[in-house]
Design a protein around this motif. Structure first.
Motif, PDB file in Angstrom:
ATOM      1  N   PHE A   1       0.834  -1.210   0.000  1.00  0.00           N
ATOM      2  CA  PHE A   1       0.000   0.000   0.000  1.00  0.00           C
ATOM      3  C   PHE A   1       0.865   1.254   0.000  1.00  0.00           C
ATOM      4  CE2 PHE A   1      -2.623   3.233   2.212  1.00  0.00           C
ATOM      5  CZ  PHE A   1      -3.693   3.268   1.332  1.00  0.00           C
ATOM      6  N   GLU A   2       1.967   1.198   0.729  1.00  0.00           N
ATOM      7  CA  GLU A   2       2.858   2.359   0.775  1.00  0.00           C
ATOM      8  C   GLU A   2       3.489   2.603  -0.597  1.00  0.00           C
ATOM      9  OE1 GLU A   2       6.620   3.365   3.539  1.00  0.00           O
ATOM     10  OE2 GLU A   2       4.914   2.374   4.498  1.00  0.00           O
ATOM     11  N   ARG A   3       3.859   1.483  -1.261  1.00  0.00           N
ATOM     12  CA  ARG A   3       4.550   1.566  -2.550  1.00  0.00           C
ATOM     13  C   ARG A   3       3.595   1.985  -3.668  1.00  0.00           C
ATOM     14  NH1 ARG A   3       6.712  -3.383  -2.074  1.00  0.00           N
ATOM     15  NH2 ARG A   3       4.978  -4.283  -3.208  1.00  0.00           N
ATOM     16  N   ASP A   4       2.381   1.376  -3.665  1.00  0.00           N
ATOM     17  CA  ASP A   4       1.475   1.578  -4.799  1.00  0.00           C
ATOM     18  C   ASP A   4       0.018   1.590  -4.308  1.00  0.00           C
ATOM     19  OD1 ASP A   4       0.146   1.619  -7.186  1.00  0.00           O
ATOM     20  OD2 ASP A   4       1.091  -0.182  -8.021  1.00  0.00           O
ATOM     21  N   PRO A   5      -0.379   2.678  -3.607  1.00  0.00           N
ATOM     22  CA  PRO A   5      -1.732   2.698  -3.029  1.00  0.00           C
ATOM     23  C   PRO A   5      -2.827   2.600  -4.088  1.00  0.00           C
ATOM     24  CG  PRO A   5      -0.663   4.853  -2.782  1.00  0.00           C
ATOM     25  CD  PRO A   5       0.380   3.904  -3.302  1.00  0.00           C
ATOM     26  N   GLU A   6      -2.560   3.114  -5.293  1.00  0.00           N
ATOM     27  CA  GLU A   6      -3.611   3.074  -6.317  1.00  0.00           C
ATOM     28  C   GLU A   6      -3.934   1.629  -6.713  1.00  0.00           C
ATOM     29  OE1 GLU A   6      -3.249   5.536  -9.818  1.00  0.00           O
ATOM     30  OE2 GLU A   6      -4.821   4.381 -10.824  1.00  0.00           O
ATOM     31  N   THR A   7      -2.930   0.830  -7.021  1.00  0.00           N
ATOM     32  CA  THR A   7      -3.188  -0.555  -7.440  1.00  0.00           C
ATOM     33  C   THR A   7      -3.854  -1.342  -6.307  1.00  0.00           C
ATOM     34  OG1 THR A   7      -1.279  -0.455  -8.883  1.00  0.00           O
ATOM     35  CG2 THR A   7      -2.091  -2.649  -8.364  1.00  0.00           C
ATOM     36  N   VAL A   8      -3.350  -1.167  -5.095  1.00  0.00           N
ATOM     37  CA  VAL A   8      -3.907  -1.919  -3.966  1.00  0.00           C
ATOM     38  C   VAL A   8      -5.382  -1.555  -3.757  1.00  0.00           C
ATOM     39  CG1 VAL A   8      -3.778  -2.248  -1.457  1.00  0.00           C
ATOM     40  CG2 VAL A   8      -1.679  -2.240  -2.833  1.00  0.00           C
ATOM     41  N   THR A   9      -5.707  -0.260  -3.809  1.00  0.00           N
ATOM     42  CA  THR A   9      -7.109   0.116  -3.553  1.00  0.00           C
ATOM     43  C   THR A   9      -8.014  -0.248  -4.736  1.00  0.00           C
ATOM     44  OG1 THR A   9      -6.537   2.411  -4.095  1.00  0.00           O
ATOM     45  CG2 THR A   9      -6.755   1.877  -1.780  1.00  0.00           C
ATOM     46  N   ARG A  10      -7.451  -0.272  -5.939  1.00  0.00           N
ATOM     47  CA  ARG A  10      -8.268  -0.727  -7.088  1.00  0.00           C
ATOM     48  C   ARG A  10      -8.622  -2.208  -6.927  1.00  0.00           C
ATOM     49  NH1 ARG A  10      -9.219   2.538 -11.391  1.00  0.00           N
ATOM     50  NH2 ARG A  10      -7.937   4.411 -11.498  1.00  0.00           N
ATOM     51  N   TRP A  11      -7.663  -3.012  -6.447  1.00  0.00           N
ATOM     52  CA  TRP A  11      -7.929  -4.451  -6.242  1.00  0.00           C
ATOM     53  C   TRP A  11      -9.001  -4.628  -5.170  1.00  0.00           C
ATOM     54  CZ3 TRP A  11      -6.208  -8.186  -2.270  1.00  0.00           C
ATOM     55  CH2 TRP A  11      -6.515  -9.499  -2.628  1.00  0.00           C
ATOM     56  N   TYR A  12      -8.896  -3.879  -4.073  1.00  0.00           N
ATOM     57  CA  TYR A  12      -9.913  -3.984  -3.021  1.00  0.00           C
ATOM     58  C   TYR A  12     -11.262  -3.493  -3.516  1.00  0.00           C
ATOM     59  CZ  TYR A  12      -6.934  -5.859   0.525  1.00  0.00           C
ATOM     60  OH  TYR A  12      -6.138  -6.726   1.216  1.00  0.00           O
ATOM     61  N   ASP A  13     -11.268  -2.478  -4.376  1.00  0.00           N
ATOM     62  CA  ASP A  13     -12.543  -1.974  -4.886  1.00  0.00           C
ATOM     63  C   ASP A  13     -13.208  -3.011  -5.793  1.00  0.00           C
ATOM     64  OD1 ASP A  13     -14.263   0.156  -4.574  1.00  0.00           O
ATOM     65  OD2 ASP A  13     -13.745   1.028  -6.519  1.00  0.00           O
ATOM     66  N   TRP A  14     -12.379  -3.725  -6.547  1.00  0.00           N
ATOM     67  CA  TRP A  14     -12.892  -4.801  -7.410  1.00  0.00           C
ATOM     68  C   TRP A  14     -13.542  -5.883  -6.545  1.00  0.00           C
ATOM     69  CZ3 TRP A  14     -10.973  -9.942  -7.855  1.00  0.00           C
ATOM     70  CH2 TRP A  14     -11.449 -10.660  -8.953  1.00  0.00           C
ATOM     71  N   ARG A  15     -12.937  -6.200  -5.414  1.00  0.00           N
ATOM     72  CA  ARG A  15     -13.522  -7.182  -4.495  1.00  0.00           C
ATOM     73  C   ARG A  15     -14.778  -6.615  -3.824  1.00  0.00           C
ATOM     74  NH1 ARG A  15      -9.273  -9.095  -0.459  1.00  0.00           N
ATOM     75  NH2 ARG A  15     -10.876 -10.604   0.057  1.00  0.00           N
ATOM     76  N   ARG A  16     -14.766  -5.315  -3.503  1.00  0.00           N
ATOM     77  CA  ARG A  16     -15.952  -4.688  -2.904  1.00  0.00           C
ATOM     78  C   ARG A  16     -17.135  -4.756  -3.867  1.00  0.00           C
ATOM     79  NH1 ARG A  16     -15.647   0.546  -2.446  1.00  0.00           N
ATOM     80  NH2 ARG A  16     -16.736   1.004  -0.525  1.00  0.00           N
ATOM     81  N   GLU A  17     -16.843  -4.577  -5.159  1.00  0.00           N
ATOM     82  CA  GLU A  17     -17.938  -4.625  -6.137  1.00  0.00           C
ATOM     83  C   GLU A  17     -18.594  -6.001  -6.124  1.00  0.00           C
ATOM     84  OE1 GLU A  17     -17.593  -2.855 -10.042  1.00  0.00           O
ATOM     85  OE2 GLU A  17     -15.852  -1.715  -9.365  1.00  0.00           O
ATOM     86  N   LYS A  18     -17.782  -7.060  -6.010  1.00  0.00           N
ATOM     87  CA  LYS A  18     -18.338  -8.419  -5.966  1.00  0.00           C
ATOM     88  C   LYS A  18     -19.164  -8.609  -4.689  1.00  0.00           C
ATOM     89  CE  LYS A  18     -15.147 -10.879  -8.930  1.00  0.00           C
ATOM     90  NZ  LYS A  18     -16.012 -11.029 -10.076  1.00  0.00           N
ATOM     91  N   CYS A  19     -18.664  -8.085  -3.582  1.00  0.00           N
ATOM     92  CA  CYS A  19     -19.373  -8.246  -2.297  1.00  0.00           C
ATOM     93  C   CYS A  19     -20.663  -7.427  -2.278  1.00  0.00           C
ATOM     94  CB  CYS A  19     -18.494  -7.820  -1.128  1.00  0.00           C
ATOM     95  SG  CYS A  19     -17.098  -8.912  -0.881  1.00  0.00           S
TER      96      CYS A  19
END
Ligand code: OAD
Length: 251
Positions: free
Chosen positions: A58-76
């Motif tokens: 998250f420190e290195r690449d917050p955009e990619t990490v939060t996009r992945w979590y958002d993709w999982r949030r969409e499924k949930c």
């Protein structure tokens, strides 16, 4: 898949004074939520979970990490509780109505147990629906899907991170204390839809056994604890649990 639920297990369920249920990704599988490892598909196949689920990532690449979590949030966000979630909520109501104790501990971050009506759920790995500012530590419920920016921002300007436990982070102390207290007091322990390999959840069954609880596993496949439990039920949680509750509580 045919499931065989022994009468002795039903008898134990009806007389247990303190039940503890640990659930894992298998319980949400029938709601269409990919398990942690299955979530590394499509666009995300080239990543290792450890590249996305650590504070360093998250420190290195917050955009990619939060996009992945958002993709999982969409499924949930579109997922509904399945018969396994509903049966566990019904079991809790029935057990508590009789003045017996029921503790539900989950490794799942989707909040489908709560959506099904389960109360006082212990969330060992946090949830995708609460986000926390890494600057001011303020937490807030984030139901907007998808986010408008990556990472989403706190009012103070800091980056928001998901309120889940990442690799290398400690589990929430309050959740762990409640869990160990329940494990020490329980006389019947269920591990449902969990691979029984991720610590510390993997050790809970052993703690319950040390305190003389009877143990049950419900899983579609064998796991490292299948040989140790009193009853190993091979089957889908969404079929087995409603059957279990029906046999214990139907008039
Ligand atoms: P896993 O993905 O490791 O295991 C899911 C288990 O569910 C497997 O043993 C499957 O056989 C079983 N299963 C699948 N479908 C099922 C069904 N319909 N009915 C019953 N069982 C079924 O998931 P967890 O054990 O939850 O950690 O993994 C725990 C943690 O590992 C996750 O929370 C995550 C991951 O690394 C963190 O994010 C910290």
């Amino acid at each position: 898949m045919s499931t065989l639920i022994p009468d002795a297990l039903i008898a134990s369920l009806k007389t247990s004074q303190a039940l503890v249920v640990l659930t894992g990704a298998g319980v949400s599988a029938e709601s269409g939520i990919p398990t942690f490892r299955d979530a590394m598909e499509g666009l995300w196949a080239k990543y290792d979970p450890a590249q996305l689920a650590t504070p360093e990532a998250f420190e290195r690449d917050p955009e990619t990490v939060t996009r992945w979590y958002d993709w999982r949030r969409e499924k949930c966000a579109v997922a509904k509780p399945n018969p396994a979630h509903l049966a566990l909520a019904e079991l809790q109501r029935a057990v508590e109505k009789e003045g017996r104790s029921f503790t539900l501990i989950t490794q799942n971050v989707d909040r489908l147990h709560q959506a099904a009506g389960s109360r006082s759920v212990i969330e060992l790995h946090g949830t995708l629906w609460v986000w926390r500012c890494i600057r001011c530590c303020q937490e807030r419920e984030e139901r907007q899907v998808p986010f408008a920016q990556y990472p989403p921002k706190c009012a103070c300007g800091g980056n928001l991170r998901p309120g889940v436990i990442w690799f290398g982070e400690s589990l929430p102390e309050e959740a762990l204390n409640k869990t160990y207290q329940a494990l020490e007091e329980c006389d019947l322990f269920f591990a449902i839809g969990t691979s029984a390999v991720v610590q510390p959840a993997a050790s809970f069954l052993h703690v319950a056994r040390q305190h003389n609880a009877k143990t049950v596993e419900i899983n579609v496949a064998s796991t490292p604890v299948s040989r140790l439990v009193d009853w190993s039920i091979l089957g889908h949680a969404g079929e087995t649990l409603p059957e279990l509750v029906r046999r214990a509580y139907a008039a």
